[in-house]
Design a protein around this motif. Structure first.
Motif, PDB file in Angstrom:
ATOM      1  N   HIS A   1     -13.220   2.564  -9.114  1.00 27.09           N
ATOM      2  CA  HIS A   1     -11.779   2.484  -9.000  1.00 27.09           C
ATOM      3  C   HIS A   1     -11.385   2.073  -7.602  1.00 27.09           C
ATOM      4  O   HIS A   1     -12.028   2.386  -6.639  1.00 27.09           O
ATOM      5  N   GLY A   2     -10.235   1.396  -7.485  1.00 26.79           N
ATOM      6  CA  GLY A   2      -9.761   0.974  -6.183  1.00 26.79           C
ATOM      7  C   GLY A   2     -10.760   0.077  -5.509  1.00 26.79           C
ATOM      8  O   GLY A   2     -11.000   0.163  -4.311  1.00 26.79           O
ATOM      9  N   LEU A   3     -11.311  -0.840  -6.227  1.00 27.39           N
ATOM     10  CA  LEU A   3     -12.443  -1.609  -5.755  1.00 27.39           C
ATOM     11  C   LEU A   3     -12.036  -2.625  -4.723  1.00 27.39           C
ATOM     12  O   LEU A   3     -11.074  -3.334  -4.862  1.00 27.39           O
ATOM     13  N   SER A   4     -12.820  -2.702  -3.648  1.00 26.92           N
ATOM     14  CA  SER A   4     -12.679  -3.784  -2.698  1.00 26.92           C
ATOM     15  C   SER A   4     -14.048  -4.053  -2.113  1.00 26.92           C
ATOM     16  O   SER A   4     -14.859  -3.152  -1.989  1.00 26.92           O
TER      17      SER A   4
ATOM     18  N   GLY B   1     -11.278  -8.100  -6.648  1.00 25.28           N
ATOM     19  CA  GLY B   1     -11.083  -7.464  -7.943  1.00 25.28           C
ATOM     20  C   GLY B   1     -10.672  -6.030  -7.698  1.00 25.28           C
ATOM     21  O   GLY B   1     -11.339  -5.305  -6.981  1.00 25.28           O
ATOM     22  N   LEU B   2      -9.534  -5.638  -8.250  1.00 21.07           N
ATOM     23  CA  LEU B   2      -8.922  -4.372  -7.883  1.00 21.07           C
ATOM     24  C   LEU B   2      -8.723  -3.507  -9.121  1.00 21.07           C
ATOM     25  O   LEU B   2      -7.771  -3.697  -9.873  1.00 21.07           O
ATOM     26  N   GLY B   3      -9.634  -2.584  -9.335  1.00 21.30           N
ATOM     27  CA  GLY B   3      -9.595  -1.791 -10.548  1.00 21.30           C
ATOM     28  C   GLY B   3      -8.601  -0.660 -10.502  1.00 21.30           C
ATOM     29  O   GLY B   3      -8.193  -0.206  -9.435  1.00 21.30           O
ATOM     30  N   GLY B   4      -8.217  -0.194 -11.670  1.00 22.55           N
ATOM     31  CA  GLY B   4      -7.408   1.002 -11.785  1.00 22.55           C
ATOM     32  C   GLY B   4      -5.919   0.753 -11.870  1.00 22.55           C
ATOM     33  O   GLY B   4      -5.430  -0.345 -11.602  1.00 22.55           O
ATOM     34  N   PRO B   5      -5.160   1.782 -12.229  1.00 20.70           N
ATOM     35  CA  PRO B   5      -3.728   1.627 -12.466  1.00 20.70           C
ATOM     36  C   PRO B   5      -2.887   1.621 -11.214  1.00 20.70           C
ATOM     37  O   PRO B   5      -1.728   1.219 -11.247  1.00 20.70           O
ATOM     38  N   TYR B   6      -3.448   2.085 -10.102  1.00 22.23           N
ATOM     39  CA  TYR B   6      -2.671   2.246  -8.876  1.00 22.23           C
ATOM     40  C   TYR B   6      -3.172   1.305  -7.782  1.00 22.23           C
ATOM     41  O   TYR B   6      -4.363   1.005  -7.712  1.00 22.23           O
ATOM     42  N   PRO B   7      -2.283   0.875  -6.892  1.00 22.29           N
ATOM     43  CA  PRO B   7      -2.727   0.045  -5.758  1.00 22.29           C
ATOM     44  C   PRO B   7      -3.323   0.887  -4.635  1.00 22.29           C
ATOM     45  O   PRO B   7      -2.891   0.828  -3.484  1.00 22.29           O
TER      46      PRO B   7
END
Length: 867
Positions: A8-11, A384-390
């Motif tokens: 999650h929150g991948l960077s 690529g930015l996973g998950g529902p939140y920034p």
């Protein structure tokens, strides 16, 4: 770019994106899953063109998984069209949509937003923009070469360093931003244009975004974005009214098809005025009105009196060769050269896909002009930015993630590879990262968006609008939001659709082999060492072999649930730190038969935090400690509290007995990973350590005669175009000589469970952990409780129904295949049910939705609960 990564929150650091072509990651999470032409779940019976969007928390459904490697997407699609693949891992081009839609044997997802952020960012440590200690402060060799120091003049690699803070630096970056017309670039390409550094599908977001009007959505408004500009500068251009922007750093829609604003257009002239304000030039060409404001005219607003150091030290632009980033980067170079009236850019990266930056030394001693971290200025990035939140803002923009450039911890692969150390942005990204509730997170994130915009950190441009394609003969396709079909849920659920007969027989599932799923990969792998892996293709393979502690719904990414665990609870201590008490499932096995325990989890989490090149591409920096309570229970402690911590625990779990340094106890009761296995040339396939607990296994033999576990699925970890890697479903219950009924994936599926026996000493009746769990859960509350154990115990030793073991109970619990020598006597059944005591399947959610039996929230589009 449909793919994503199951964290999650991948960077990922810039080194990742320079080493491969356009990429995102496995398990990017989106808005609402759509399959085929349907939207969400179909009514029953489904109308023509609507295919139910369901996913199952068990599998795999096939015996063999074949990854086929290509050099780039085009040959992969050619092979798909020739009938050689079942699933491709890249989005289809808009030009191919009509032909794929019209092919009765293809199934193409509807268009949906992809969870990516692509644009252009800058190097805050560049000699063009900052003073490098030891260089002159005046003259031809003075740094910064472009005259304006973006930073505060502090000492690099100490906590005195702040970056992206000076007024002239903001002016220069605002000039660069005004040269880009996002709308002109995205409209003809069927792309979504981005204003903030986050996909619009996330919440909160930034306008323009059609979902910003939703009651539950919070957004930065266009009016707020207009305040990011300096009104005293933009109004130096005739006809510009402060606050009248179209969106951030854009007053006109005058760009070419590649997004470069036209020479002499309103934004081109604003860019020129910003450069003058930054001290880069002394004036600009063109007429003025009676108030001295420049009048936009074709061929006007070219800079004059340009600092001569700029031409001799051009901007080193790293332009990706993959489209559309290539067009975007070239257009940026073109606009900047036109603004200066001469060439002030130099492409240092174009077609070579293997170039990486030498970010190996982080100290004053090796901080030199043109070396180490001063080897680039602008890069056409992709995340690529996973998950529902920034929640990725913390990783990408917080100064603590910029290695030790601003006094943080040294990291050769910094997430924050722009070296952004901006105090207001640090404050608000930290507050968002530690927000325990959604309102706190939302308010801090909106503040961070404003900090980012006021400082003009970088230039997001677009996110893809994607469609993905697969053969219609594949059943179990899962259209993950923002990713499409190529994702881990499809790996788990896909199998042949026996009800579908292809119009063209070349499009049969598996090429006619119903046991094998053929999966295309648009690029190869350099490593399958989990501590060194960084690209989507490497993680695609790893996700089939390794399993994760938690998982998220593919269609509701904000809902995370236990995967290798059975339950968890949380509390916040007096210091404000959040504790997760996690109980593992009882019957977890590594592929080599060794049980998985809490020590493996502790080893994995701490070593991924401290020794992985990208933390397995999740954010583990706030993990404080992991405490073993017993072999199945552990306490995971995080700094502060955050709504994102359950997603941060969607981490791969690694076998300690294969990776730990012998006799080391650096973490108290577990050790660090063996340094030899951190070397980039360490090959787990060659070494025979490519062993996980996931749904597929690397093996040199077959299910009944496995051969060597951990090797044999490919010659090595380096997979090149033309190579293939073949994995086998993890189920060795029928292997010759095996006596362990749990030597299989802990979520395996076999409809023949409890009914089949083949030969002496084999345990195939036990194949199918989902079916076994469902049987053990006799009262259908999605948890094996003491009541279930008591029920089967009442039948222990019974050969016929008794007063304690009624006819219904006797017939329910008896599984003759477990004991063919005494087929009518219940015995081992008791031990089997007890071995699942406390097990759940999707905790803390309700599978059936029956609140009297299974209380809790439900998961959308999950396969119906089967009692």
């Amino acid at each position: 770019m449909p793919n994503s990564l199951s964290s999650h929150g991948l960077s990922v650091s810039i080194l990742v994106f320079l080493s491969v072509s356009s990429i995102l990651f496995l398990n990017i999470n989106p808005v609402k899953g759509i399959v085929g032409a349907g939207v969400g779940s179909c009514p029953s019976p489904p109308p023509p063109g609507c295919i139910p969007d369901t996913w199952a928390p068990y599998g795999p459904m096939i015996k063999s998984l074949r990854f086929q490697i290509y050099s780039y997407p085009d040959p992969e699609f050619q092979d798909f069209q020739a009938g050689h693949l079942d699933v491709v891992d890249w989005e289809t081009s808009a030009s191919s949509w009509p032909s794929y839609d019209s092919n009765p044997d293809f199934l193409q997802t509807p268009a949906q937003g992809q969870y990516g952020d692509l644009g252009m960012y800058f190097n805050g440590a560049s000699s063009r923009f900052t003073h490098i200690p030891g260089t002159p402060t005046s003259g031809a060799d003075a740094t910064p070469f472009w005259g304006c120091d973006w930073n505060n003049g502090g000492i690099p690699f100490t906590n005195t360093m702040q970056t992206y803070t000076s007024l002239c630096g903001k002016d220069m970056r605002a000039a660069l931003a005004h040269l880009v017309d996002r709308q002109a670039f995205t409209d003809p390409r069927v792309l979504a244009h981005l204003v903030c550094p986050s996909p619009t599908a996330k919440n909160p977001s930034c306008e323009p975004d059609s979902t910003c009007g939703f009651k539950s959505k919070s957004c930065i408004t266009i009016a707020q974005e207009c305040t990011w500009d300096d009104p005293s500068i933009v109004t130096r251009v005739a006809g510009v009214a402060p606050g009248a922007c179209l969106d951030a750093f854009r007053y006109g829609h005058n760009g070419s098809v590649n997004g470069d604003q036209a020479v002499g257009s309103v934004d081109f002239c604003i860019a020129a005025e910003y450069m003058v304000a930054a001290g880069v030039a002394t004036g600009l060409t063109g007429p003025t009105d009676d108030q001295g404001r420049i009048i936009p005219t074709p061929s006007g607003c070219i800079l004059t009196g340009v600092n001569p150091n700029i031409v001799s030290h051009p901007l080193r632009t790293m332009v990706r060769s993959s489209q559309p980033r290539y067009d975007m980067g070239l257009a940026f170079d073109k606009a900047l050269n036109e603004l200066f009236g001469q060439s002030v850019t130099q492409q240092r990266f174009r077609f070579n896909p293997l170039i990486v930056f030498s970010d190996n030394c982080f100290s004053i001693a090796c901080y030199t002009v043109g070396g180490n971290i001063d080897d680039w200025d602008m890069y056409t990035y992709g995340y690529g930015l996973g998950g529902p939140y920034p929640d990725h803002l913390f990783g990408l923009y917080n100064g603590s993630k910029a290695s030790n450039y601003c006094g943080g911890l040294q990291n050769g692969y910094p997430f924050n590879n722009q070296f952004v150390c901006n105090p207001p942005l640090d404050t608000d990204t930290s507050a968002a990262h530690r927000g325990l509730d959604v309102p706190t997170f939302t308010n801090a994130t909106l503040a961070a968006f404003n900090d980012w915009g006021r400082a003009v950190i970088d230039i997001p441009v677009f996110s893809s609008i994607i469609r993905t394609v697969a053969l219609r003969s594949v059943s179990g396709l899962v259209n993950e939001m923002g990713a499409g079909y190529p994702n881990t849920w499809t790996l788990l659920n896909a199998h042949q659709d026996p009800s579908y007969t292809p119009v063209n027989p070349i499009y049969s599932f598996g090429g006619g082999d119903p046991s094998t799923l053929r999966w295309g990969m648009a690029s190869g792998t350099n490593t399958l060492d989990i501590f060194n892996a960084q690209t989507i293709w490497e993680f695609t393979v790893l996700s089939a072999v390794y399993d994760t502690l938690f998982a998220s719904s593919p269609v509701e990414p904000g809902k995370s649930f236990c995967w290798m665990c059975t339950t968890y609870r949380t509390f916040v201590d007096s210091r404000g730190n959040e504790h997760f008490i996690v109980e593992l499932k009882q019957n977890l096995r590594w592929h080599d038969g060794v049980p998985v325990d809490a020590y493996d989890v502790k080893f994995s989490l701490l070593n991924l935090r401290d020794n992985s090149s990208c933390g397995a591409c999740g954010d583990m920096s706030n993990l404080l400690s992991v405490n073993i309570l017993d072999s199945r229970d552990l306490e995971i402690v995080w700094l502060g509290s955050s709504i994102t911590y359950p997603f941060d625990m969607e981490q791969f779990i690694i076998p300690r007995h294969l990776w730990e340094l012998s006799r080391d106890r650096s973490y108290g009761d577990v050790g660090v990973v063996d340094p030899m296995k951190l070397a980039y040339n360490y090959d787990p396939i060659v070494a025979g350590t490519f062993i996980g607990s996931g749904p597929f296994v690397c093996v040199s033999g077959t299910l009944t005669n496995p051969g060597t576990i951990g090797k044999g699925c490919a010659p090595s970890q380096q997979l090149n175009p033309g190579d293939s890697l073949v994995l086998t479903a993890f189920d060795f219950t029928g292997a010759a000589g095996n006596t362990d009924p749990f030597l299989q994936y802990h979520r395996s599926y076999n409809s023949a469970w409890g009914t089949t026996t083949t030969g002496s000493g084999t345990t195939t009746p036990f194949s199918g952990e989902y079916q076994e769990f469902s049987w053990a859960d006799q009262n259908n509350d999605d948890q094996v409780t003491i009541a279930d154990v008591a029920s089967v115990s009442a039948c222990f030793g019974a050969s016929t129904p008794t007063n304690a073991c009624t006819n219904a109970l006797y017939n329910y619990w008896l599984r003759s295949a477990f004991h063919p020598n005494s087929p009518n006597t219940i015995g081992i059944e008791v031990a089997i049910v007890a071995s699942h005591l406390d097990d759940t399947w999707i905790y803390p959610f309700s599978w059936s939705g029956d609140q009297t039996i299974q209380p809790g929230q439900t998961l959308d589009s999950i396969v119906p609960f089967s009692p």
